[in-house]
Motif scaffolding. Structure first.
Motif, short mmCIF file in Angstrom:
data_model
loop_
_atom_site.label_atom_id
_atom_site.label_comp_id
_atom_site.label_asym_id
_atom_site.label_seq_id
_atom_site.Cartn_x
_atom_site.Cartn_y
_atom_site.Cartn_z
N GLY A 61 0.82 -1.21 0.00
CA GLY A 61 0.00 0.00 0.00
C GLY A 61 0.84 1.26 0.00
N LEU A 62 1.91 1.24 0.78
CA LEU A 62 2.82 2.38 0.83
C LEU A 62 3.52 2.56 -0.51
N ALA A 63 3.99 1.47 -1.11
CA ALA A 63 4.66 1.55 -2.41
C ALA A 63 3.70 2.08 -3.47
N SER A 64 2.45 1.64 -3.42
CA SER A 64 1.45 2.10 -4.37
C SER A 64 1.18 3.61 -4.21
N ALA A 65 1.07 4.07 -2.96
CA ALA A 65 0.84 5.49 -2.69
C ALA A 65 2.02 6.33 -3.16
N LEU A 66 3.23 5.87 -2.89
CA LEU A 66 4.43 6.60 -3.33
C LEU A 66 4.47 6.69 -4.86
N ARG A 67 4.19 5.59 -5.53
CA ARG A 67 4.20 5.58 -7.00
C ARG A 67 3.16 6.55 -7.56
N ALA A 68 1.95 6.52 -6.98
CA ALA A 68 0.88 7.40 -7.45
C ALA A 68 1.24 8.87 -7.28
N VAL A 69 1.81 9.20 -6.13
CA VAL A 69 2.11 10.60 -5.81
C VAL A 69 3.35 11.11 -6.54
N LEU A 70 4.41 10.32 -6.51
CA LEU A 70 5.69 10.80 -7.04
C LEU A 70 5.85 10.61 -8.54
N HIS A 71 5.18 9.62 -9.11
CA HIS A 71 5.43 9.31 -10.53
C HIS A 71 4.20 9.44 -11.42
N GLU A 72 3.06 8.94 -10.98
CA GLU A 72 1.89 8.92 -11.84
C GLU A 72 1.18 10.27 -11.90
N LEU B 55 4.46 18.53 0.93
CA LEU B 55 3.28 18.35 0.08
C LEU B 55 3.12 16.90 -0.36
N ASN B 56 4.20 16.31 -0.80
CA ASN B 56 4.13 14.91 -1.24
C ASN B 56 3.87 13.98 -0.06
N LEU B 57 4.46 14.27 1.08
CA LEU B 57 4.21 13.48 2.28
C LEU B 57 2.72 13.49 2.63
N LEU B 58 2.12 14.66 2.63
CA LEU B 58 0.70 14.77 2.93
C LEU B 58 -0.13 13.95 1.94
N THR C 113 -2.46 10.65 3.12
CA THR C 113 -3.91 10.58 2.94
C THR C 113 -4.30 9.34 2.13
N ARG C 114 -3.42 8.89 1.27
CA ARG C 114 -3.70 7.68 0.48
C ARG C 114 -3.59 6.39 1.31
N ILE C 115 -2.82 6.46 2.38
CA ILE C 115 -2.67 5.24 3.19
C ILE C 115 -3.53 5.29 4.45
N GLY C 116 -4.45 6.24 4.50
CA GLY C 116 -5.44 6.20 5.56
C GLY C 116 -5.43 7.29 6.61
N ILE C 117 -4.52 8.25 6.55
CA ILE C 117 -4.53 9.36 7.50
C ILE C 117 -5.54 10.40 6.99
N ILE D 136 -1.75 20.29 -9.27
CA ILE D 136 -1.83 18.91 -9.74
C ILE D 136 -2.87 18.80 -10.85
N ARG D 137 -2.44 18.28 -11.97
CA ARG D 137 -3.38 18.05 -13.08
C ARG D 137 -4.22 16.83 -12.75
N ASN D 138 -5.48 16.85 -13.12
CA ASN D 138 -6.39 15.73 -12.86
C ASN D 138 -6.31 15.29 -11.40
N ARG D 139 -6.48 16.26 -10.52
CA ARG D 139 -6.31 16.04 -9.08
C ARG D 139 -7.31 15.01 -8.55
N PRO D 140 -6.80 13.96 -7.90
CA PRO D 140 -7.70 12.98 -7.29
C PRO D 140 -8.34 13.51 -6.01
N SER D 141 -9.43 12.90 -5.59
CA SER D 141 -10.17 13.37 -4.42
C SER D 141 -9.35 13.27 -3.14
N HIS D 142 -8.39 12.34 -3.07
CA HIS D 142 -7.52 12.26 -1.89
C HIS D 142 -6.86 13.61 -1.63
N ASP D 143 -6.45 14.25 -2.71
CA ASP D 143 -5.72 15.51 -2.58
C ASP D 143 -6.64 16.68 -2.26
N ASP D 144 -7.90 16.61 -2.70
CA ASP D 144 -8.83 17.70 -2.41
C ASP D 144 -9.02 17.92 -0.92
#
Length: 189
Positions: A31-42, A86-89, A93-97, A126-134
């Motif tokens: 889950g952490l690896a997935s969140a990092l990939r989504a935030v930092l790369h995707e 910013l990326n930490l936040l 939020t993607r891993i449940g905080i 962020i382009r195409n901002r996901p709801s996690h970030d809102d």
């Protein structure tokens, strides 16, 4: 200066307690690896039309707070501390905080406002901002005195060892401006 010696001892003891706690299990490794990939790369933060790519040390600054109870991120102007936060936040939020369990504070109102504005500006980039970030758009900065609920009449703080802050994450900006007495009170709470 007995007062400062006692404050230093109290801060040290409270920090030892924080460091001695087991880090809460925030998520599994996948889950952490997935969140990092989504935030930092995707879907990275942007600066102008270009994505912001963090170097290895900056990426470590994003990862460590998900694994440790206490992390200090430092560096001179322009080293990317705000992008790390910013990326930490976004990762947390993607891993449940939940965003409403995150506190942002600084020694001065100006520094607290500046951090909150930086977060809002970064999330807006962020382009195409996901709801996690809102959810992060609602974060507000506050002074440390207000965070700890200082009472001038009692010359004490509502939040302390017996009445801890209700938060899963506390981000403090401009920590070098905090005197030892206030730092000890913060660590206690």
């Amino acid at each position: 200066f007995q007062k400062y010696f006692a404050a230093e001892q109290a801060a040290r003891d409270s920090l030892r307690v924080i460091l001695g706690r087991n880090a809460p299990a925030k998520t599994d490794q996948a889950g952490l690896a997935s969140a990092l990939r989504a935030v930092l790369h995707e879907n990275p933060l942007g600066r102008g039309d270009a994505p912001v790519i963090l170097n290895g040390h900056q990426q470590l600054g994003v990862l460590l707070p998900a694994l440790k109870n206490f992390v200090l991120i430092s560096g001179g102007p322009g080293t990317g501390k705000t992008f790390i936060v910013l990326n930490l936040l976004r990762v947390l939020t993607r891993i449940g905080i939940a965003a409403d369990r995150i506190r942002i504070a600084a020694p001065t109102g100006r520094a607290a406002r500046k951090m909150a504005e930086s977060i809002q500006k970064g999330i807006a980039s962020i382009r195409n901002r996901p709801s996690h970030d809102d959810a992060l758009l609602s974060l507000q900065g506050t002074t440390l005195h207000r965070l700890l609920r200082y009472s001038p009449a009692k010359d004490d703080y509502l939040h302390n060892r017996l009445n801890p802050l209700e938060a899963d994450l506390i981000i403090i900006d401009e920590a070098s401006m905090i005197d030892i007495v206030l730092l000890g009170k913060l660590f206690e709470a």
